[in-house]
Design a protein around this motif. Structure first.
Motif, PDB file in Angstrom:
ATOM      1  N   ARG A 112      33.065 -25.918  29.392  1.00  9.45           N
ATOM      2  CA  ARG A 112      33.316 -25.327  28.069  1.00  9.45           C
ATOM      3  C   ARG A 112      32.755 -26.208  26.960  1.00  9.45           C
ATOM      4  O   ARG A 112      32.129 -25.711  26.025  1.00  9.45           O
ATOM      5  CB  ARG A 112      34.814 -25.116  27.853  1.00  9.45           C
ATOM      6  N   GLU A 113      32.949 -27.526  27.079  1.00 11.62           N
ATOM      7  CA  GLU A 113      32.399 -28.437  26.073  1.00 11.62           C
ATOM      8  C   GLU A 113      30.874 -28.408  26.084  1.00 11.62           C
ATOM      9  O   GLU A 113      30.226 -28.492  25.039  1.00 11.62           O
ATOM     10  CB  GLU A 113      32.903 -29.857  26.320  1.00 11.62           C
ATOM     11  N   ASN A 116      29.882 -25.312  24.288  1.00 13.00           N
ATOM     12  CA  ASN A 116      30.123 -25.482  22.851  1.00 13.00           C
ATOM     13  C   ASN A 116      29.001 -26.290  22.195  1.00 13.00           C
ATOM     14  O   ASN A 116      28.583 -26.001  21.063  1.00 13.00           O
ATOM     15  CB  ASN A 116      31.460 -26.188  22.617  1.00 13.00           C
ATOM     16  N   GLN A 157      34.254 -15.269  36.190  1.00 11.90           N
ATOM     17  CA  GLN A 157      34.498 -16.614  35.668  1.00 11.90           C
ATOM     18  C   GLN A 157      33.457 -17.006  34.635  1.00 11.90           C
ATOM     19  O   GLN A 157      33.783 -17.605  33.604  1.00 11.90           O
ATOM     20  CB  GLN A 157      34.499 -17.610  36.819  1.00 11.90           C
ATOM     21  N   GLU A 160      34.072 -15.081  31.306  1.00 11.50           N
ATOM     22  CA  GLU A 160      35.198 -15.640  30.559  1.00 11.50           C
ATOM     23  C   GLU A 160      34.818 -16.963  29.905  1.00 11.50           C
ATOM     24  O   GLU A 160      35.165 -17.219  28.740  1.00 11.50           O
ATOM     25  CB  GLU A 160      36.384 -15.838  31.496  1.00 11.50           C
ATOM     26  N   LEU A 161      34.104 -17.799  30.633  1.00  9.06           N
ATOM     27  CA  LEU A 161      33.692 -19.092  30.091  1.00  9.06           C
ATOM     28  C   LEU A 161      32.752 -18.918  28.904  1.00  9.06           C
ATOM     29  O   LEU A 161      32.884 -19.607  27.881  1.00  9.06           O
ATOM     30  CB  LEU A 161      33.019 -19.901  31.194  1.00  9.06           C
ATOM     31  N   ARG A 163      32.530 -16.317  26.854  1.00  9.95           N
ATOM     32  CA  ARG A 163      33.256 -15.751  25.717  1.00  9.95           C
ATOM     33  C   ARG A 163      34.134 -16.790  25.038  1.00  9.95           C
ATOM     34  O   ARG A 163      34.291 -16.784  23.821  1.00  9.95           O
ATOM     35  CB  ARG A 163      34.081 -14.556  26.180  1.00  9.95           C
ATOM     36  N   GLU A 164      34.718 -17.692  25.819  1.00  5.17           N
ATOM     37  CA  GLU A 164      35.517 -18.770  25.226  1.00  5.17           C
ATOM     38  C   GLU A 164      34.659 -19.696  24.377  1.00  5.17           C
ATOM     39  O   GLU A 164      35.158 -20.322  23.437  1.00  5.17           O
ATOM     40  CB  GLU A 164      36.205 -19.570  26.336  1.00  5.17           C
ATOM     41  N   ALA A 165      33.372 -19.798  24.710  1.00  8.12           N
ATOM     42  CA  ALA A 165      32.446 -20.653  23.954  1.00  8.12           C
ATOM     43  C   ALA A 165      31.673 -19.861  22.897  1.00  8.12           C
ATOM     44  O   ALA A 165      30.684 -20.364  22.363  1.00  8.12           O
ATOM     45  CB  ALA A 165      31.475 -21.327  24.912  1.00  8.12           C
ATOM     46  N   ASN A 166      32.113 -18.648  22.593  1.00  8.22           N
ATOM     47  CA  ASN A 166      31.498 -17.809  21.553  1.00  8.22           C
ATOM     48  C   ASN A 166      30.083 -17.358  21.907  1.00  8.22           C
ATOM     49  O   ASN A 166      29.175 -17.386  21.079  1.00  8.22           O
ATOM     50  CB  ASN A 166      31.496 -18.525  20.203  1.00  8.22           C
ATOM     51  N   THR A 168      28.055 -14.005  23.964  1.00  4.52           N
ATOM     52  CA  THR A 168      28.206 -12.648  24.474  1.00  4.52           C
ATOM     53  C   THR A 168      27.179 -12.418  25.576  1.00  4.52           C
ATOM     54  O   THR A 168      25.975 -12.418  25.293  1.00  4.52           O
ATOM     55  CB  THR A 168      28.006 -11.611  23.363  1.00  4.52           C
ATOM     56  N   GLN A 218      32.869 -15.320  14.858  1.00  2.36           N
ATOM     57  CA  GLN A 218      34.129 -15.985  15.141  1.00  2.36           C
ATOM     58  C   GLN A 218      34.009 -17.448  14.767  1.00  2.36           C
ATOM     59  O   GLN A 218      33.081 -18.126  15.177  1.00  2.36           O
ATOM     60  CB  GLN A 218      34.493 -15.846  16.616  1.00  2.36           C
TER      61      GLN A 218
END
Length: 258
Positions: A112-113, A116, A157, A160-161, A163-166, A168, A218
């Protein structure tokens, strides 16, 4: 377990590695939109595909994670390789149009980092293209290829990962439908098995390929974060030359440059 740069180069120099490279190239070609004069960065081991898809790019850089090691690329001309931390890329905000990840996200300490950080350096219309081992595939179960190391993903998976990091997800593809056998008689039938796999068992592909677009609507909270990374000098592995170095300011330098 991390894939070392020497092991990666050795694998892609074999017959099985060349077949795997060809299969992934076909998957990338199906979702890769040509963007003239783009700024393209590969993270991980992306050299075979940067040479193919980076011909129309304005600038192309090959970033290699510090845990993997780095090699000089290209063979002629100015060096475009840098040894980096995937959570702290030596780039300014919104400076890259597209980033390609191969043999990268599955080895990230914190995926995730990493995503990001990629979001930060991508331009507002930027895209990230990711190739990761498929959790359901056969290739993730054998360790004699680089796809058998690291963390495999399913489509759910990965979605989801992202989308959590903005990001699409915009396009999907798959590759490596033939078994990772080193036997010559099996490799002779890789074209037949690849076509059959795309038609009859697509969910069991060896790798998943996804292109995702940067999402802007977002907000992302700004957090002051101290670096957790420290370079420790080590001896160069056998066969590796001119590895990336670090400047006094902590940024990765291109190999062979001061």
């Amino acid at each position: 377990m991390h894939s070392d740069i020497i092991d990666l180069r050795s694998f892609y120099s074999t017959t099985l590695g060349r077949l795997a490279e060809r299969s992934i190239t076909m998957a990338l070609s199906s979702i890769w939109a040509v963007v003239p004069n783009e700024r393209l960065v590969g993270l991980g081991y992306t050299l075979p595909w940067l040479e193919r898809f980076g011909t129309d790019a304005e600038r192309v850089f090959a970033f290699m994670p510090a845990t993997q090691g780095a090699v000089v690329w290209p063979a002629t001309g100015p060096t475009a390789t840098a040894l980096v931390f995937d959570e702290e890329l030596p780039l300014v905000d919104a400076s890259i149009d597209r980033m390609l990840l191969v043999h990268s996200l599955e080895h990230a300490e914190n995926p995730r980092e990493t995503l990001n950080e990629i979001w930060r350096v991508l331009s507002p219309a930027g895209r990230v293209v990711i190739v990761v081992p498929n959790r359901r595939g056969v290739w993730a179960r054998f360790e004699h290829t680089p796809f058998g190391s690291g963390r495999p993903f399913s489509r759910g998976q990965l979605t989801e990962l992202l989308r959590e990091a903005n990001f699409t997800p915009a396009a999907w593809s798959d590759a490596l439908f033939f078994p990772p056998s080193r036997r010559r008689f099996m490799m002779k039938f890789h074209n037949v098995l690849e076509r059959a796999g795309r038609r009859f068992w697509p969910i069991f592909s060896g790798v998943i390929v996804v292109e995702a677009q940067k999402r802007l609507y977002q907000g992302v909270p700004v957090v002051q974060r101290a670096s957790r990374r420290v370079f420790v000098p080590v001896f160069s592995p056998h066969g590796a030359t001119r590895l990336g170095r670090i400047s006094p300011t902590g940024n990765a330098l291109l190999p062979g440059r001061r």
